[in-house]
Every structure is written in structure tokens, then in C-alpha cells.
Write a protein that holds these residues in place. Structure first.
Motif, PDB file in Angstrom:
ATOM      1  N   SER A   1      75.894  28.110  38.587  1.00 12.99           N
ATOM      2  CA  SER A   1      75.681  28.784  37.411  1.00 12.99           C
ATOM      3  C   SER A   1      77.235  28.587  36.540  1.00 12.99           C
ATOM      4  O   SER A   1      76.813  28.527  35.333  1.00 12.99           O
ATOM      5  N   SER A   2      78.194  28.612  37.110  1.00 13.78           N
ATOM      6  CA  SER A   2      79.498  28.524  36.572  1.00 13.78           C
ATOM      7  C   SER A   2      80.302  27.296  36.116  1.00 13.78           C
ATOM      8  O   SER A   2      81.270  27.138  35.744  1.00 13.78           O
ATOM      9  N   SER A   3      79.675  26.173  36.619  1.00 13.13           N
ATOM     10  CA  SER A   3      80.230  24.868  36.810  1.00 13.13           C
ATOM     11  C   SER A   3      80.715  24.389  35.353  1.00 13.13           C
ATOM     12  O   SER A   3      81.921  24.012  35.339  1.00 13.13           O
TER      13      SER A   3
ATOM     14  N   PHE B   1      87.566  34.806  34.854  1.00 16.33           N
ATOM     15  CA  PHE B   1      86.543  35.091  35.613  1.00 16.33           C
ATOM     16  C   PHE B   1      85.513  33.856  35.884  1.00 16.33           C
ATOM     17  O   PHE B   1      84.818  33.666  36.927  1.00 16.33           O
ATOM     18  N   TYR B   2      85.374  32.921  35.128  1.00 14.03           N
ATOM     19  CA  TYR B   2      84.350  31.973  35.237  1.00 14.03           C
ATOM     20  C   TYR B   2      84.992  31.027  36.538  1.00 14.03           C
ATOM     21  O   TYR B   2      84.290  30.713  37.339  1.00 14.03           O
ATOM     22  N   ASN B   3      86.575  30.783  36.283  1.00 11.10           N
ATOM     23  CA  ASN B   3      87.121  29.897  37.418  1.00 11.10           C
ATOM     24  C   ASN B   3      86.896  30.886  38.806  1.00 11.10           C
ATOM     25  O   ASN B   3      86.820  30.078  39.726  1.00 11.10           O
ATOM     26  N   TRP B   4      87.186  32.187  38.605  1.00 13.02           N
ATOM     27  CA  TRP B   4      86.961  32.890  39.731  1.00 13.02           C
ATOM     28  C   TRP B   4      85.429  32.586  40.412  1.00 13.02           C
ATOM     29  O   TRP B   4      85.426  32.423  41.685  1.00 13.02           O
ATOM     30  N   MET B   5      84.616  32.938  39.753  1.00 21.06           N
ATOM     31  CA  MET B   5      83.145  32.914  39.775  1.00 21.06           C
ATOM     32  C   MET B   5      82.876  31.499  40.778  1.00 21.06           C
ATOM     33  O   MET B   5      82.082  31.341  41.665  1.00 21.06           O
ATOM     34  N   ASN B   6      83.569  30.429  40.199  1.00 22.98           N
ATOM     35  CA  ASN B   6      83.325  28.934  40.628  1.00 22.98           C
ATOM     36  C   ASN B   6      83.991  28.640  41.852  1.00 22.98           C
ATOM     37  O   ASN B   6      83.587  27.934  42.668  1.00 22.98           O
ATOM     38  N   ILE B   7      85.095  29.186  42.077  1.00 24.53           N
ATOM     39  CA  ILE B   7      86.003  28.920  43.071  1.00 24.53           C
ATOM     40  C   ILE B   7      85.772  29.821  44.423  1.00 24.53           C
ATOM     41  O   ILE B   7      85.625  29.386  45.678  1.00 24.53           O
ATOM     42  N   PHE B   8      85.821  31.264  43.870  1.00 25.16           N
ATOM     43  CA  PHE B   8      85.805  32.340  45.055  1.00 25.16           C
ATOM     44  C   PHE B   8      84.370  31.911  46.038  1.00 25.16           C
ATOM     45  O   PHE B   8      84.288  32.177  47.078  1.00 25.16           O
ATOM     46  N   PHE B   9      83.406  31.699  45.150  1.00 22.86           N
ATOM     47  CA  PHE B   9      81.885  31.610  45.720  1.00 22.86           C
ATOM     48  C   PHE B   9      81.737  30.341  46.277  1.00 22.86           C
ATOM     49  O   PHE B   9      80.682  29.815  46.904  1.00 22.86           O
ATOM     50  N   LYS B  10      82.956  29.271  46.229  1.00 23.14           N
ATOM     51  CA  LYS B  10      82.646  27.879  46.753  1.00 23.14           C
ATOM     52  C   LYS B  10      82.657  27.658  48.267  1.00 23.14           C
ATOM     53  O   LYS B  10      83.235  27.012  48.797  1.00 23.14           O
TER      54      LYS B  10
ATOM     55  N   ALA C   1      77.422  36.510  28.615  1.00 22.37           N
ATOM     56  CA  ALA C   1      76.287  37.136  29.009  1.00 22.37           C
ATOM     57  C   ALA C   1      75.349  35.718  29.425  1.00 22.37           C
ATOM     58  O   ALA C   1      74.722  35.803  30.484  1.00 22.37           O
ATOM     59  N   PHE C   2      75.502  34.882  28.673  1.00 24.52           N
ATOM     60  CA  PHE C   2      74.681  33.520  29.083  1.00 24.52           C
ATOM     61  C   PHE C   2      74.857  32.963  30.559  1.00 24.52           C
ATOM     62  O   PHE C   2      73.880  32.591  31.148  1.00 24.52           O
ATOM     63  N   ILE C   3      76.349  33.150  30.918  1.00 16.49           N
ATOM     64  CA  ILE C   3      76.505  32.475  32.265  1.00 16.49           C
ATOM     65  C   ILE C   3      76.082  33.221  33.285  1.00 16.49           C
ATOM     66  O   ILE C   3      75.331  33.161  34.373  1.00 16.49           O
ATOM     67  N   VAL C   4      76.238  34.825  33.041  1.00 10.41           N
ATOM     68  CA  VAL C   4      75.707  35.539  34.207  1.00 10.41           C
ATOM     69  C   VAL C   4      74.052  35.632  34.137  1.00 10.41           C
ATOM     70  O   VAL C   4      73.418  35.676  35.056  1.00 10.41           O
ATOM     71  N   GLY C   5      73.704  35.455  32.906  1.00 11.75           N
ATOM     72  CA  GLY C   5      72.091  35.439  32.896  1.00 11.75           C
ATOM     73  C   GLY C   5      71.535  34.122  33.382  1.00 11.75           C
ATOM     74  O   GLY C   5      70.397  34.086  34.265  1.00 11.75           O
ATOM     75  N   GLY C   6      72.228  32.871  33.474  1.00 14.37           N
ATOM     76  CA  GLY C   6      71.946  31.570  34.257  1.00 14.37           C
ATOM     77  C   GLY C   6      71.767  32.082  35.783  1.00 14.37           C
ATOM     78  O   GLY C   6      70.880  31.611  36.459  1.00 14.37           O
TER      79      GLY C   6
END
Length: 405
Positions: A28-30, A45-54, A346-351
């Protein structure tokens, strides 16, 4: 030798739920983390979302190996076992992989406007190559490398069974996996230079071998997994604190490395990315396993059932969720969403929420209503199978650990 009935581990469905959640966060955050929101005040936040959950795909790989060795390690390796094993993989893994790959190939060709304009023979040639490399769509490499591991599994099972009387050799399973994986990393960097290194099982041998080690030594490990903090010995408490502390530190460093790199603040050697990802994901697999046992033991019935149902369809959700994201992202064609805005956040979280919710609803509907759903989405969870008779409860009594994840 009669088959030894294994203890049922419902906690593994919770593990699957956590892993698919992680996978969807990364996907979702790629775009946001890689290119669309580099100047956003929310970029961290986007980077954390993309890497922490990798950690989702490596965790699935670890769990897949754990399930296989947990179920088969005490069974003799013979023709009957091998035939049964490959029949199940062919039906519930390889066939869905082929059919889903064809679907994604058709969707991509349609979106690029080449579905009708390209000769059918060219399509077939390209599709054949993508099937043989796991590249029909970005997420299908996971199924492709799983198939590679299935080819090796009977041999590895026989080999590790032969180590029973040599505990020193069994203890070397994880180091062997690390050696194979990092040997491939160095070989690829300096010799092979494969463009799709992640499509080869050697890139994940540490996770496969750690899953095997966990299964083989599970009788010794499950005491730690099932024991509450207050009842743990001082040694187990020390191990637990060390595990969670190291996991958080490594995850933070991994996130920072990518944050600095993506903003052009540093240019680390590629080995640092490989090392931190490897350590982060290995620790994460163990942490997710421990968390699954804690939540199964401590959480309310609602949440246990929620994560269990989600985990049961995680493989199907994995196969389907990218199509949700593909068409969800087309919203940007009609609505102005600058990468720096709060609306884009909001668009990214919604995705992420749509990918989880729509995928879950869709695969549940398919399993319940479409008799051919398993051809595309893998085995039907026992909770969604139609009960033929009140007396037919055997399927719910069996060890419920599907091996497709």
C-alpha cells in the motif's frame, strides 16, 4: 510406521493474519515511500510503513517451512508420502499460481493497451517466461520460490531425519541456511548479477532453515511460547527481553537506513540493506510467532476469532489484494491528491484498509459461493467448507495447519 498425530496449533492462523497485514502495508505504501511523497511532511511515516512491515513475506516463508517440517518430520520418507505431498502442492499451490499468473498477465496487458494488438504467440512466449520466473506480477515471486522449496523438501526432510542421532548436525540447520543465502548474495553481486534475485529460493534459505529448526525443536521451544511472563524463569525472561529489544533496535536502524537513502542523504553499500533486512525479518518471524501465542492466550474471543478467520484466507488474500490496489490507485486520475497533502496520507491509509477489507470479503464470498474457487485461491478453509452431515466432524478434528503458507 504409523503417523504420529501432532498437536493442533490454532495460533498459526493468527501468525498468518499478522503476516498478511504486514504484506499489505508494504504494498500500500510502495509508491508513496519510493517516489510520490518524498517531499511530504509525512514521508517518515510512509517510509516507516514500507520498511518496518517489510517482514510479511519472509515470515510466510518461515511459517511455510515450519508447517511442512512440523507435519512431516516424524513420517517416513517413501513413495506414498512424496506422491501425496506433490499432489496437494499441485492442486492447491501450483495450479492457482498458474491460473492467477495468467489473470494478472491479462490485466497488465489490458492496462497497457497491448492485449489485442500483440500476436497471441508473443503473448504465450512472454507469459511462459513470466511463469518460469515468477514475474507475472510483483507479488507472485513468493509462490514461485515456494514451489522451488517444495521441489527440495522431500530431499531436505530425508536429510534432516538422517541427522536425528547427530544432534550437532541438527543444530547446524540455521547456520547452513544463512551460509547458503549469503553465499548466493555474494555470488550474485560479484558474478551472476541476476536482475530478479528475489525470485530464487536461495535468497530465503535462512527463513526456510529457521522454520525447519523451529519445527524440529518445537517440543523445547513451545514451553517458552506458551508461558506467561509472570511464570517464566529468569533465563526465559532474559531471552524474551533480548529478543524484543534487538528486534526493535534493528527495525529502527533498518527504517533509518532507507529514510536516509531515499532522501539522498547517504549512499550505503548494498550489503547493509541486505544485512539489516535479513536480521530484521529473522527477528520479526520469531516475534510474530511469540505474539500469536500471547494474543491467542490473552485476547478476547472476538479478536482471536477475527484474526483466525483472516489468517485462514491469508493465502487467497495474498493472491488477490494487488488487483484491489491497482484499481484503487486510479482514484488519483480523477481527484487531485498532491503527495505533500494530508489528503494523500488518508489516501494511502485508505488503500491499505480497502486492500484488506475488499480482499477478505471477496475471497470469503468465492470460497462460500463458487465451487471452483480453490482452483484460483488455494485450499478452502475448514470453517468455510459446507458440512455434508452433522456427523462429519473429522475435518475439524484434524491438524489444521494448511501448508500453502
Amino acid at each position: 510406521m504409523n503417523r504420529i498425530m501432532k498437536e493442533r496449533l490454532p495460533q498459526l492462523d493468527l501468525f498468518r493474519a499478522f503476516a498478511i497485514f504486514c504484506v499489505i502495508q508494504v504494498h500500500s505504501s510502495s509508491f508513496a515511500a519510493a517516489e510520490q511523497a518524498l517531499n511530504s511532511p509525512y514521508f517518515y511515516f510512509y517510509n516507516w510503513m514500507n520498511i518496518f512491515f517489510k517482514v510479511g513475506t519472509p515470515s510466510f516463508i518461515f511459517l511455510s517451512s515450519f508447517v511442512l517440517f512440523y507435519n512431516y518430520f516424524d513420517q517416513p520418507v517413501n513413495g506414498a508420502l512424496v506422491r501425496k505431498f506433490y499432489k496437494k502442492r499441485l492442486t492447491y499451490i501450483i495450479l492457482p499460481y498458474i491460473l492467477v499468473s495468467c489473470c494478472y498477465y491479462a490485466v497488465v496487458a489490458y492496462e497497457r493497451g497491448i492485449l489485442r494488438s500483440t500476436p497471441i504467440l508473443d503473448h504465450l512466449q512472454t507469459l511462459g517466461f513470466k511463469l518460469l520466473t515468477g514475474t507475472a506480477y510483483t507479488h507472485l515471486y513468493f509462490v514461485f520460490i515456494s514451489i522451488q522449496f517444495y521441489i527440495l523438501f522431500p530431499l531436505l526432510l530425508w536429510l534432516f531425519q538422517s541427522f536425528r542421532k547427530h544432534k550437532v548436525l541438527l543444530a547446524l540447520i540455521l547456520p547452513l541456511g544463512l551460509a547458503l543465502q549469503w553465499g548466493f548474495v555474494f555470488l550474485n553481486k560479484y558474478q551472476l548479477q541476476l536482475p530478479n534475485k528475489g525470485s530464487y529460493a536461495l535468497s530465503y534459505m535462512a527463513y526456510y532453515m529457521m522454520g525447519a529448526a523451529f519445527a524440529i525443536y518445537f517440543e523445547q521451544i513451545k514451553g517458552w511460547l506458551k508461558t506467561d511472563w509472570k511464570k517464566m524463569s529468569k533465563r526465559y525472561k532474559l531471552y524474551t527481553v533480548a529478543l524484543w529489544s534487538c528486534w526493535l533496535i534493528i527495525a529502527f536502524v533498518h527504517v533509518q537506513l532507507w529514510y536516509s537513502y531515499r532522501l539522498g542523504l547517504s549512499k550505503p553499500n548494498t550489503f547493509w540493506f541486505e544485512l539489516l533486512w535479513n536480521v530484521h525479518t529473522l527477528f520479526s518471524a520469531i516475534v510474530l510467532m511469540k505474539a500469536a501465542f500471547i494474543i491467542h492466550r490473552k485476547a478476547s474471543t472476538f479478536w482471536v476469532k477475527f484474526f483466525t478467520r483472516m489468517g485462514e484466507v491469508s493465502f487467497a488474500m495474498y493472491l488477490f489484494h494487488p488487483i484491489v490496489l491497482l484499481y484503487y490507485r486510479k482514484i488519483r486520475n480523477y481527484v487531485y491528491l498532491p503527495g505533500e497533502s494530508l489528503r494523500y496520507l488518508a489516501f494511502i491509509v485508505g488503500g491499505s484498509l480497502c486492500a484488506i477489507g475488499i480482499s477478505w470479503i471477496f475471497v470469503q464470498f468465492c470460497f462460500k459461493r463458487l465451487p471452483f474457487a480453490s482452483l484460483f485461491l488455494g485450499s478452502v478453509p475448514s470453517s468455510l467448507r459446507k458440512k455434508k452431515s452433522p456427523a462429519g466432524t473429522d475435518s475439524n478434528q484434524k491438524q489444521s495447519i494448511p501448508s500453502n503458507m
